[in-house]
Design an enzyme around this catalytic site. Sequence first.
Site, PDB file in Angstrom:
ATOM      1  N   LYS A  11      50.150  37.346  44.930  1.00 31.85           N
ATOM      2  CA  LYS A  11      48.965  36.662  44.391  1.00 31.85           C
ATOM      3  C   LYS A  11      48.985  35.151  44.695  1.00 31.85           C
ATOM      4  CE  LYS A  11      48.138  40.053  40.703  1.00 31.85           C
ATOM      5  NZ  LYS A  11      47.851  40.235  39.245  1.00 31.85           N
ATOM      6  N   TYR A  51      38.881  44.890  41.651  1.00 30.87           N
ATOM      7  CA  TYR A  51      39.173  44.929  40.213  1.00 30.87           C
ATOM      8  C   TYR A  51      38.017  45.514  39.399  1.00 30.87           C
ATOM      9  CZ  TYR A  51      43.604  42.342  40.511  1.00 30.87           C
ATOM     10  OH  TYR A  51      44.904  41.952  40.754  1.00 30.87           O
ATOM     11  N   PHE A  59      38.762  39.151  30.521  1.00 25.20           N
ATOM     12  CA  PHE A  59      39.372  38.245  31.501  1.00 25.20           C
ATOM     13  C   PHE A  59      38.870  38.481  32.919  1.00 25.20           C
ATOM     14  CE2 PHE A  59      42.331  41.819  30.794  1.00 25.20           C
ATOM     15  CZ  PHE A  59      42.459  42.324  32.084  1.00 25.20           C
ATOM     16  N   ARG A  87      56.394  49.393  40.647  1.00 29.30           N
ATOM     17  CA  ARG A  87      56.079  48.982  39.268  1.00 29.30           C
ATOM     18  C   ARG A  87      57.359  48.560  38.544  1.00 29.30           C
ATOM     19  NH1 ARG A  87      50.630  48.076  37.949  1.00 29.30           N
ATOM     20  NH2 ARG A  87      51.585  47.807  35.906  1.00 29.30           N
ATOM     21  N   THR A  93      53.200  43.427  32.865  1.00 29.11           N
ATOM     22  CA  THR A  93      52.060  42.562  33.191  1.00 29.11           C
ATOM     23  C   THR A  93      52.268  41.147  32.664  1.00 29.11           C
ATOM     24  OG1 THR A  93      50.641  44.520  33.007  1.00 29.11           O
ATOM     25  CG2 THR A  93      49.547  42.356  33.001  1.00 29.11           C
ATOM     26  N   ARG A 104      58.167  39.615  38.113  1.00 34.99           N
ATOM     27  CA  ARG A 104      57.358  38.839  37.162  1.00 34.99           C
ATOM     28  C   ARG A 104      58.227  38.010  36.219  1.00 34.99           C
ATOM     29  NH1 ARG A 104      52.698  43.487  36.324  1.00 34.99           N
ATOM     30  NH2 ARG A 104      51.154  42.608  37.757  1.00 34.99           N
ATOM     31  N   ASN A 114      50.477  36.267  37.571  1.00 33.68           N
ATOM     32  CA  ASN A 114      51.726  37.024  37.427  1.00 33.68           C
ATOM     33  C   ASN A 114      52.284  37.523  38.755  1.00 33.68           C
ATOM     34  OD1 ASN A 114      49.868  39.020  37.839  1.00 33.68           O
ATOM     35  ND2 ASN A 114      50.230  40.107  35.914  1.00 33.68           N
ATOM     36  N   HIS A 117      50.538  42.183  42.411  1.00 35.26           N
ATOM     37  CA  HIS A 117      49.801  43.377  42.014  1.00 35.26           C
ATOM     38  C   HIS A 117      50.545  44.579  42.579  1.00 35.26           C
ATOM     39  CE1 HIS A 117      46.615  46.393  41.590  1.00 35.26           C
ATOM     40  NE2 HIS A 117      46.993  46.786  42.793  1.00 35.26           N
ATOM     41  N   GLU A 128      43.435  51.859  47.173  1.00 34.01           N
ATOM     42  CA  GLU A 128      43.661  50.424  47.381  1.00 34.01           C
ATOM     43  C   GLU A 128      44.122  50.129  48.809  1.00 34.01           C
ATOM     44  OE1 GLU A 128      44.682  49.553  42.671  1.00 34.01           O
ATOM     45  OE2 GLU A 128      46.263  49.284  44.162  1.00 34.01           O
TER      46      GLU A 128
HETATM   47  P1  ADP Z   1      48.923  45.198  36.041  1.00 36.08           P
HETATM   48  O1  ADP Z   1      48.678  44.166  37.126  1.00 36.08           O
HETATM   49  O2  ADP Z   1      50.286  45.067  35.438  1.00 36.08           O
HETATM   50  O3  ADP Z   1      48.623  46.606  36.502  1.00 36.08           O
HETATM   51  P2  ADP Z   1      46.377  45.258  34.582  1.00 36.08           P
HETATM   52  O4  ADP Z   1      45.946  46.275  35.593  1.00 36.08           O
HETATM   53  O5  ADP Z   1      46.234  45.596  33.151  1.00 36.08           O
HETATM   54  O6  ADP Z   1      47.911  44.844  34.839  1.00 36.08           O
HETATM   55  O7  ADP Z   1      45.587  43.897  34.825  1.00 36.08           O
HETATM   56  C1  ADP Z   1      45.259  43.462  36.132  1.00 36.08           C
HETATM   57  C2  ADP Z   1      45.532  41.973  36.223  1.00 36.08           C
HETATM   58  O8  ADP Z   1      44.638  41.276  35.349  1.00 36.08           O
HETATM   59  C3  ADP Z   1      46.922  41.522  35.767  1.00 36.08           C
HETATM   60  O9  ADP Z   1      47.927  41.685  36.739  1.00 36.08           O
HETATM   61  C4  ADP Z   1      46.683  40.066  35.454  1.00 36.08           C
HETATM   62  O10 ADP Z   1      46.617  39.255  36.635  1.00 36.08           O
HETATM   63  C5  ADP Z   1      45.289  40.127  34.818  1.00 36.08           C
HETATM   64  N1  ADP Z   1      45.354  40.276  33.362  1.00 36.08           N
HETATM   65  C6  ADP Z   1      45.730  41.372  32.660  1.00 36.08           C
HETATM   66  N2  ADP Z   1      45.670  41.168  31.330  1.00 36.08           N
HETATM   67  C7  ADP Z   1      45.224  39.891  31.178  1.00 36.08           C
HETATM   68  C8  ADP Z   1      44.947  39.059  30.055  1.00 36.08           C
HETATM   69  N3  ADP Z   1      45.094  39.522  28.799  1.00 36.08           N
HETATM   70  N4  ADP Z   1      44.508  37.795  30.283  1.00 36.08           N
HETATM   71  C9  ADP Z   1      44.343  37.330  31.544  1.00 36.08           C
HETATM   72  N5  ADP Z   1      44.582  38.064  32.665  1.00 36.08           N
HETATM   73  C10 ADP Z   1      45.024  39.325  32.485  1.00 36.08           C
HETATM   74 MG    MG Z   2      46.808  47.402  37.113  1.00 36.91          MG
END
Ligand code: ADP
Ligand code: MG
Length: 140
Positions: A11, A51, A59, A87, A93, A104, A114, A117, A128
């Site tokens: 990212k 997304y 968010f 993962r 996350t 992370r 973070n 992805h 994807e």
């Molecule tokens: P992951 O990337 O671990 O699969 P998610 O799919 O739930 O997590 O979320 C996608 C992305 O959205 C996260 O990697 C992060 O960049 C962002 N994100 C998730 N939760 C939040 C939050 N509460 N506030 C801000 N950004 C968030």
């Molecule tokens: Mg995700």
Amino acid sequence: MAVTRTFSIIKPDATRRNLTGAVTKMLEEAGLRVVASKRIRMTREQAEGFYAVHKERPFFGELVEFMTSGPVVVQVLEGVDAVKRNRDVMGATNPADAAEGTIRKTHAESIEANTVHGSDSEENAKIEIEFFFGEDEIVG
Ligand code: ADP
Ligand code: MG
């Protein structure tokens, strides 16, 4: 366990800090092989499409802003049980919840910025990968 593929993004928070190599090294040391990689600047349309599952989340707008704020490196990773393996090395996350030694925990700045992805299922990995790569760009 079969050799499978997953999709990864390094990212903008990581490319900004010149961590492409450091992150890729952690992926490789976790048993994943980079079989496709390209550095791109995501368009707003790409970020919103990628997304789309999160579009009702509060968010979403900020996430799209963040993912288009700088270059990203999109990658296809191959390995035994690649989705879970990735993962596991990514960590939770929220970096505050991520285990020691994960990408992370080591590198993420915040729950949003973070660092990486990773696809969350075999089914989404396929979708994807196809979103960003043609089969001719993947060399295993
Ligand atoms: P992951 O990337 O671990 O699969 P998610 O799919 O739930 O997590 O979320 C996608 C992305 O959205 C996260 O990697 C992060 O960049 C962002 N994100 C998730 N939760 C939040 C939050 N509460 N506030 C801000 N950004 C968030
Ligand atoms: Mg995700």
